[in-house]
Design a protein around this motif. Sequence first.
Motif, PDB file in Angstrom:
ATOM      1  N   ASP A   1       2.620  -7.436  14.011  1.00  0.00           N
ATOM      2  CA  ASP A   1       4.366  -7.607  13.591  1.00  0.00           C
ATOM      3  C   ASP A   1       4.232  -7.529  12.311  1.00  0.00           C
ATOM      4  OD1 ASP A   1       4.633  -5.693  15.631  1.00  0.00           O
ATOM      5  OD2 ASP A   1       4.989  -7.184  17.174  1.00  0.00           O
ATOM      6  N   SER A   2       3.579  -9.439  12.002  1.00  0.00           N
ATOM      7  CA  SER A   2       4.189  -9.804  10.785  1.00  0.00           C
ATOM      8  C   SER A   2       3.643  -9.149   9.852  1.00  0.00           C
ATOM      9  CB  SER A   2       3.510 -11.087  10.833  1.00  0.00           C
ATOM     10  OG  SER A   2       4.524 -12.158  11.610  1.00  0.00           O
ATOM     11  N   LEU A   3       1.964  -8.948   9.834  1.00  0.00           N
ATOM     12  CA  LEU A   3       1.539  -7.684   8.914  1.00  0.00           C
ATOM     13  C   LEU A   3       1.693  -6.595   8.947  1.00  0.00           C
ATOM     14  CD1 LEU A   3      -1.170  -7.719   7.735  1.00  0.00           C
ATOM     15  CD2 LEU A   3      -2.442  -7.090   9.208  1.00  0.00           C
ATOM     16  N   ILE A   4       2.417  -6.155   9.587  1.00  0.00           N
ATOM     17  CA  ILE A   4       3.160  -4.771   9.049  1.00  0.00           C
ATOM     18  C   ILE A   4       3.512  -4.882   7.997  1.00  0.00           C
ATOM     19  CG2 ILE A   4       3.477  -2.195  10.154  1.00  0.00           C
ATOM     20  CD1 ILE A   4       2.291  -3.432  12.815  1.00  0.00           C
ATOM     21  N   THR A   5       4.922  -5.782   8.937  1.00  0.00           N
ATOM     22  CA  THR A   5       6.156  -5.769   7.642  1.00  0.00           C
ATOM     23  C   THR A   5       5.128  -6.628   6.172  1.00  0.00           C
ATOM     24  OG1 THR A   5       7.390  -6.581   9.763  1.00  0.00           O
ATOM     25  CG2 THR A   5       8.124  -7.238   7.593  1.00  0.00           C
ATOM     26  N   ASP A   6       4.389  -7.013   6.058  1.00  0.00           N
ATOM     27  CA  ASP A   6       4.307  -7.396   4.870  1.00  0.00           C
ATOM     28  C   ASP A   6       3.646  -6.393   4.431  1.00  0.00           C
ATOM     29  OD1 ASP A   6       5.123  -9.943   4.901  1.00  0.00           O
ATOM     30  OD2 ASP A   6       2.895 -11.416   5.617  1.00  0.00           O
ATOM     31  N   ILE A   7       2.818  -4.716   4.668  1.00  0.00           N
ATOM     32  CA  ILE A   7       2.028  -4.453   4.327  1.00  0.00           C
ATOM     33  C   ILE A   7       3.431  -2.781   3.509  1.00  0.00           C
ATOM     34  CG2 ILE A   7       0.733  -2.109   4.667  1.00  0.00           C
ATOM     35  CD1 ILE A   7      -1.020  -4.082   6.722  1.00  0.00           C
ATOM     36  N   LYS A   8       4.104  -3.103   5.062  1.00  0.00           N
ATOM     37  CA  LYS A   8       5.383  -2.129   4.146  1.00  0.00           C
ATOM     38  C   LYS A   8       6.194  -3.493   2.529  1.00  0.00           C
ATOM     39  CE  LYS A   8       7.088  -0.655   8.435  1.00  0.00           C
ATOM     40  NZ  LYS A   8       8.739  -1.283   9.858  1.00  0.00           N
ATOM     41  N   GLN A   9       6.314  -4.014   2.191  1.00  0.00           N
ATOM     42  CA  GLN A   9       7.344  -4.825   1.751  1.00  0.00           C
ATOM     43  C   GLN A   9       5.858  -4.490   0.537  1.00  0.00           C
ATOM     44  OE1 GLN A   9       8.023  -9.299   3.613  1.00  0.00           O
ATOM     45  NE2 GLN A   9       9.830  -7.857   4.621  1.00  0.00           N
ATOM     46  N   SER A  10       4.361  -5.655   0.542  1.00  0.00           N
ATOM     47  CA  SER A  10       3.691  -5.010  -0.687  1.00  0.00           C
ATOM     48  C   SER A  10       4.077  -3.669  -0.725  1.00  0.00           C
ATOM     49  CB  SER A  10       2.639  -5.736   0.230  1.00  0.00           C
ATOM     50  OG  SER A  10       3.030  -6.827  -0.061  1.00  0.00           O
ATOM     51  N   GLN A  11       3.890  -2.379  -0.109  1.00  0.00           N
ATOM     52  CA  GLN A  11       4.220  -1.474  -0.929  1.00  0.00           C
ATOM     53  C   GLN A  11       5.078  -0.682  -1.161  1.00  0.00           C
ATOM     54  OE1 GLN A  11       2.998   1.206   3.033  1.00  0.00           O
ATOM     55  NE2 GLN A  11       2.145   2.607   1.510  1.00  0.00           N
ATOM     56  N   GLN A  12       6.606  -1.409  -1.116  1.00  0.00           N
ATOM     57  CA  GLN A  12       8.157  -1.158  -2.252  1.00  0.00           C
ATOM     58  C   GLN A  12       7.682  -2.216  -2.645  1.00  0.00           C
ATOM     59  OE1 GLN A  12      10.705  -3.225   0.697  1.00  0.00           O
ATOM     60  NE2 GLN A  12      10.410  -0.996   3.006  1.00  0.00           N
ATOM     61  N   LEU A  13       7.385  -3.228  -2.865  1.00  0.00           N
ATOM     62  CA  LEU A  13       7.010  -3.925  -4.185  1.00  0.00           C
ATOM     63  C   LEU A  13       6.171  -3.280  -5.001  1.00  0.00           C
ATOM     64  CD1 LEU A  13       7.494  -6.330  -6.185  1.00  0.00           C
ATOM     65  CD2 LEU A  13       5.633  -7.591  -4.923  1.00  0.00           C
ATOM     66  N   LEU A  14       4.892  -2.718  -5.074  1.00  0.00           N
ATOM     67  CA  LEU A  14       4.078  -2.173  -5.726  1.00  0.00           C
ATOM     68  C   LEU A  14       4.857  -0.597  -6.273  1.00  0.00           C
ATOM     69  CD1 LEU A  14       0.704  -2.301  -4.140  1.00  0.00           C
ATOM     70  CD2 LEU A  14       1.441  -3.521  -5.492  1.00  0.00           C
ATOM     71  N   GLY A  15       5.572  -0.321  -5.712  1.00  0.00           N
ATOM     72  CA  GLY A  15       6.097   1.458  -5.539  1.00  0.00           C
ATOM     73  C   GLY A  15       6.763   1.198  -6.784  1.00  0.00           C
ATOM     74  N   GLN A  16       7.629   0.098  -7.029  1.00  0.00           N
ATOM     75  CA  GLN A  16       8.714  -0.381  -7.968  1.00  0.00           C
ATOM     76  C   GLN A  16       7.399  -0.292  -9.065  1.00  0.00           C
ATOM     77  OE1 GLN A  16      11.281  -3.463  -5.745  1.00  0.00           O
ATOM     78  NE2 GLN A  16      11.682  -2.331  -4.689  1.00  0.00           N
ATOM     79  N   MET A  17       6.571  -1.017  -9.843  1.00  0.00           N
ATOM     80  CA  MET A  17       5.756  -1.188 -10.945  1.00  0.00           C
ATOM     81  C   MET A  17       5.057  -0.268 -11.475  1.00  0.00           C
ATOM     82  SD  MET A  17       3.961  -5.125  -8.750  1.00  0.00           S
ATOM     83  CE  MET A  17       2.855  -5.057 -10.546  1.00  0.00           C
ATOM     84  N   ASP A  18       5.327  -0.037 -12.718  1.00  0.00           N
ATOM     85  CA  ASP A  18       4.702   0.906 -13.043  1.00  0.00           C
ATOM     86  C   ASP A  18       2.899   0.460 -13.557  1.00  0.00           C
ATOM     87  OD1 ASP A  18       3.340  -1.414 -15.452  1.00  0.00           O
ATOM     88  OD2 ASP A  18       6.033  -1.082 -16.371  1.00  0.00           O
ATOM     89  N   GLN A  19       1.764   1.544 -13.633  1.00  0.00           N
ATOM     90  CA  GLN A  19       0.344   0.555 -13.864  1.00  0.00           C
ATOM     91  C   GLN A  19       0.202  -0.055 -14.608  1.00  0.00           C
ATOM     92  OE1 GLN A  19      -1.570   4.272 -14.949  1.00  0.00           O
ATOM     93  NE2 GLN A  19      -2.818   4.379 -13.395  1.00  0.00           N
TER      94      GLN A  19
END
Length: 518
Positions: free
Chosen positions: A455-473
Motif C-alpha cells: 500500500d505504501s508503494l502504491i501511494t508513492d506511485i500515485k504521488q510520483s505521477q502527480q508530481l511528474l504530471g505538473q512538470m514540463d519535459q
Amino acid sequence: MVHLSTIPDENQVVNGKLAGGIKKAHLQLVNDDDSFTTSVYGSRFAARDLPKHEMPEAEMSKDVAYRLIKDHLSLDGNPILNLASFVTTYMEEEAEKLMTESFSKNFIDYEEYPQSADIQNRCVSMIGRLFHAPIGVEDDVGAIGTSCVGSSEAIMLAVLAMKRRWKNKRIEEGKPYDRPNIVMSSAVQVCWEKAARYFEVEEKLVYCTEERYVIDPEETVNLVDENTIGICVILGTTYTGEYEDVKAVDDLLTKKGLNTPIHVDAASGGFVAPFVVPDLEWDFRLEHVVSINVSGHKYGLVYPGVGWVVWRSAEFLPQELVFNINYLGADQASFTLNFSKGASQVIGQYYQLIRLGKHGYRAIMSNLTRTANYLSDSLEALGFIIMSKKSGEGLPLVAFRLPPQEDRNYDEFALAHQLRVRGWVVPAYTMAPNTENLKMLRVVVREDFTRSRCDSLITDIKQSQQLLGQMDQDSIKKQQDFIHKHNTSSGKASHNHPKYRKEKHSLQGKTGKTHAIC
C-alpha cells in the motif's frame, strides 16, 4: 541561596584584575598515539579516509575497523525497498545463527565435514522429489544433483553436460561436432548468453513480440536441427515472470519424433510453481526434460548465493565431466566450476526446507501470489498496462507500463527515478531484443513485501505521477539527470573499466562489471 564562583588562574589574576593582556591563543591538537580509551570517533582513524587502493602498513583496532566499515556500508540502499531483485532479504535469526556458525567450513572438504556434505545430499533429494525426479541408484535410473553458487553456475554445468553428451553422440556417428547450437528465448537471463559465448555454442533465439513475451512452442521446435544440444525453457522469465509452456514443447518434440533434451531454467519458479500450481506439468514428469536448475537464494528463501541443478539420471551427465580427487583425505567426485566454497548457504537451505516444510512454503508463496494480484489490480486501476500474469500463471511479480499517451511528459524511466528519491528501487527497462521499443517497470514480490508495504508503494506511485504530471519535459529531464548522477549508484559508478563500459564498447549483449587497479 546558591553561589556561583569562578575558579581563578593565578597566572592571569593580579589584584583581582586580568593580566595586562590576553595572550594570543595557540592551537594545540592531540597527536598522541591512540590508547583506545576514547570512542571510535576520537581515534586518529576517524579523521582519515578509509584505505582505498593501497593496503595500510599498520594495523587498527578491531572495534575501529568494524565501526568505520559499518558506517561506510550504511550508505547502501535498504534491501527491503529494493523491488528489483529476486534475492532473499529475510531469514529467521535461528537460520542466521546456524549459517554464521558454519562460516569457517569449506564445503568441498567432505572428509572433514561429512555432516555438511550429507546435508547437501538431503537437500538434493528433497528438491529432486519436489520436481518429480526418478528415484533410485541402480542402472543409472535415479536422479542426481549438486549444489552450486547460484543458478548461473548451475546453468553452465547443465550446458556443459548437454554439449558433451551431444558431442559424444556425434563422434559415435562419425559426424562433425564443431557447430553446436542451443534454442532459447530472447528473454533469457544473461547467464545463458554467458554460457553460450564462453562454451562456444551458437544461440538460436525465439524472439518475443509486442503481444507475446515468452517462446512460441511451435517456433521453438522448428529451430531444432542436428546440431542442437538442447532447448532452454524458462519457468518464470526475468522480464515479466511468465511461465513458458514446457509441456507444449515436450509434446511437439514427441509428435515430431525428436529426441532433443529440454533444460528447464526454474531459477525463480522452481520453488513457486510446486506450491501454487502443483498440477502444472513442467518438470521431470515430462519425457524430454533432462535437467532443471533452481536458485535457493530466490524463492528458496536463502541468502545469496546458493543454487541447485538436478539431472534426470546419470545418463545425462557424462562421466568425463566429473572429477575424482583424493587429496582432501578421501575419494570424492566433483562437478563444479569452482572448488572451495562455504557450507553456510547449503545449511541455510536445509534449515528452510525442514523448518517450513511443504505447508510453510505453500503458505508463503500463496501470500506472495495474493499480494502480487492485489498490486496488479491496483496498478491497473491507476491506468497502467499490466504485462505479467496473475493467479499462479507466473511468478509473484508485477510488470507494467504506462499507456500510450501523447500529451504526457514523462515515461517509465522518469517514474522509476522519482520513486528512487522516495527510497524505492523499482527498475525501468526495455523489453527483450526485437521489442526494445516497449518500456516497462517491474516489482518483485518477495517474502518480506507485505500488504502494508505494498500500500505504501502504491501511494508513492500515485504521488510520483502527480508530481511528474505538473512538470514540463525540460524540468523532468533536468531532474532525471540530477537523480541519475547523485542518487543512483550507476550514475556515480567507478567500478567499470573504461574499455568495458557499454557506451564505449558494445559486447553484443549485457556487459559485466570489471574493476581496474588504480
